[in-house]
Design an enzyme around this catalytic site. Structure first.
Site, PDB file in Angstrom:
ATOM      1  N   GLY A  11     -33.525  30.040  26.199  1.00 48.29           N
ATOM      2  CA  GLY A  11     -32.112  30.059  25.817  1.00 48.29           C
ATOM      3  C   GLY A  11     -31.188  30.136  27.024  1.00 48.29           C
ATOM      4  O   GLY A  11     -31.612  30.057  28.179  1.00 48.29           O
ATOM      5  N   ASP A  34     -41.150  31.542  24.023  1.00 47.03           N
ATOM      6  CA  ASP A  34     -40.108  31.097  23.086  1.00 47.03           C
ATOM      7  C   ASP A  34     -40.803  30.418  21.911  1.00 47.03           C
ATOM      8  O   ASP A  34     -42.020  30.191  21.956  1.00 47.03           O
ATOM      9  CB  ASP A  34     -39.132  30.107  23.778  1.00 47.03           C
ATOM     10  N   TYR A 141     -24.014  38.660  12.416  1.00 49.09           N
ATOM     11  CA  TYR A 141     -24.442  38.886  13.801  1.00 49.09           C
ATOM     12  C   TYR A 141     -24.137  40.335  14.215  1.00 49.09           C
ATOM     13  O   TYR A 141     -24.993  41.037  14.751  1.00 49.09           O
ATOM     14  CB  TYR A 141     -23.696  37.904  14.701  1.00 49.09           C
TER      15      TYR A 141
END
Ligand code: NAD
Ligand code: SER
Length: 317
Positions: A11, A34, A141
């Site tokens: 990322g 990942d 989030y």
């Protein structure tokens, strides 16, 4: 930190954190992982493994295989993606973290987990947001980030797991594009300034948010993990910031190098409402006092560096 595992390493943050960790601790001592298959392009200088944090057996197997003692747990869904897939966001951001913390409890690992400005909500004081304050976020989030802060506190207090973390603001960088957050405009604007000389912002002109340049974000992660544990009062969720800026502020700074740059607006209601619920500026004195946090880049030095690095990359293509 002798053997380090990085989750979510492909990322925006992981792709640069892995490079810096390998410089400091040795290529073979940093295992990048990942759920995406790594692009084997010859630039890999250390181990890479497929790792889905939702599978606790995979985490244990990699920890055993490489004798891991420290985890930088970056696997997560960012705010805009999380709002479009709230159930997935809860799973990845909370269950994934829980799996990492359980593994840490069993094998005695230290764990870094980033929280976010998203852990605050509309009822939080928005200017100079204190380290310890009301946290009632309204995005999924934010809900997962508060849950993560509390889980990390719990694992430290209940089981003695060495958990640490920071509340990152929006991170601006020029290597890997951002992964679907509310602050992504602040990265896109630089790419577009150079490629087309104009940008359409999905946040309004005066939306002020904390931001930070990637080299400072990397220093924050490594700095808090290397800090003297006995001096840490807040451990898991230090406010850290480097600047508080709006789209207009960034555009004005870009125009010092590209005078013809134009900025227009096409507001995305979902990301705008998330941004409106976040602080304008955080108070990061606890991080400065407890472990010496001291960012290097401000808006002006970051803008010059972003434009220089991106121009080099565009010219090479
Ligand atoms: P990103 O979206 O760029 O990268 C996250 C990575 O996690 C991706 O490569 C993705 O493939 C991986 N991933 C997703 N689900 C996974 C799973 N189940 N198992 C393993 N990997 C999985 O995110 P980032 O910007 O690098 O953020 C890293 C951390 O920092 C996150 O916790 C994020 O909330 C936090 N943070 C980032 C910012 C920012 O501006 N980038 C700001 C505040 C906090
Ligand atoms: N940059 C992140 C986001 O917008 C903040 O946590 O999601």
């Amino acid at each position: 930190m002798e053997k380090i595992l990085v989750t979510g390493s492909l990322g925006q943050i992981g792709s640069e954190l892995v490079v810096e960790l390998r410089k400091r601790y040795g290529n073979d001592n940093v295992v990048a992982t990942d759920i995406r298959r790594s692009i084997r392009d010859g630039s890999d200088v250390g181990p890479y493994e497929y790792l889905d944090c939702l599978d606790p057996h995979q985490i244990v197997s990699i920890v055993k295989k490489y004798n891991i003692d420290t985890v930088y747990h970056l696997a997560a869904l960012l705010s805009a993606v999380a709002e479009s897939k709230p159930q997935d966001a809860w799973n990845v951001n909370v269950t994934g973290l829980y799996n990492v913390l359980e593994t840490a409890r069993i094998f005695g690992l230290s764990v870094f987990t980033p929280s976010s400005i998203g852990a605050f909500g509309p009822a939080t004081p928005s200017v100079n947001t204190p380290q310890d304050t009301l946290q009632r976020p309204t995005s999924m989030y934010g809900v997962t980030k508060v849950a993560g802060e509390l889980l990390c506190d719990y694992y430290f207090k209940r089981f003695g797991v060495d958990t640490r973390g920071v509340r990152y603001p929006g991170i601006i960088s020029n290597v890997t594009p951002p992964g679907g957050g509310t602050t992504d405009y602040a990265v896109h604007i630089y790419y577009e300034a150079l490629s087309s000389g104009k940008y359409t912002s999905f946040l309004s002109a005066r939306t002020r948010l904390d931001m930070m340049y990637m080299p400072d974000a990397i220093e924050a992660a490594i700095g808090v993990m290397e800090a003297d544990s006995s001096k840490l009062l807040h451990r898991n969720a230090f406010n850290v910031t480097a600047m508080s800026v709006s789209p207009e502020d960034i555009a004005a700074e870009i125009r010092k190098s590209i005078p013809e740059f134009t900025l227009s607006y096409d507001i995305d209601p979902i990301r705008q409402s998330i941004a409106d619920s976040w602080p304008d500026s955080m108070d990061d004195r606890s991080a400065r006092e407890e472990w010496g946090w001291n960012p290097v880049y401000d808006l002006s030095s970051m803008t010059l560096d972003m434009l220089e690095k991106l121009s080099e990359r565009i010219t090479k293509k």
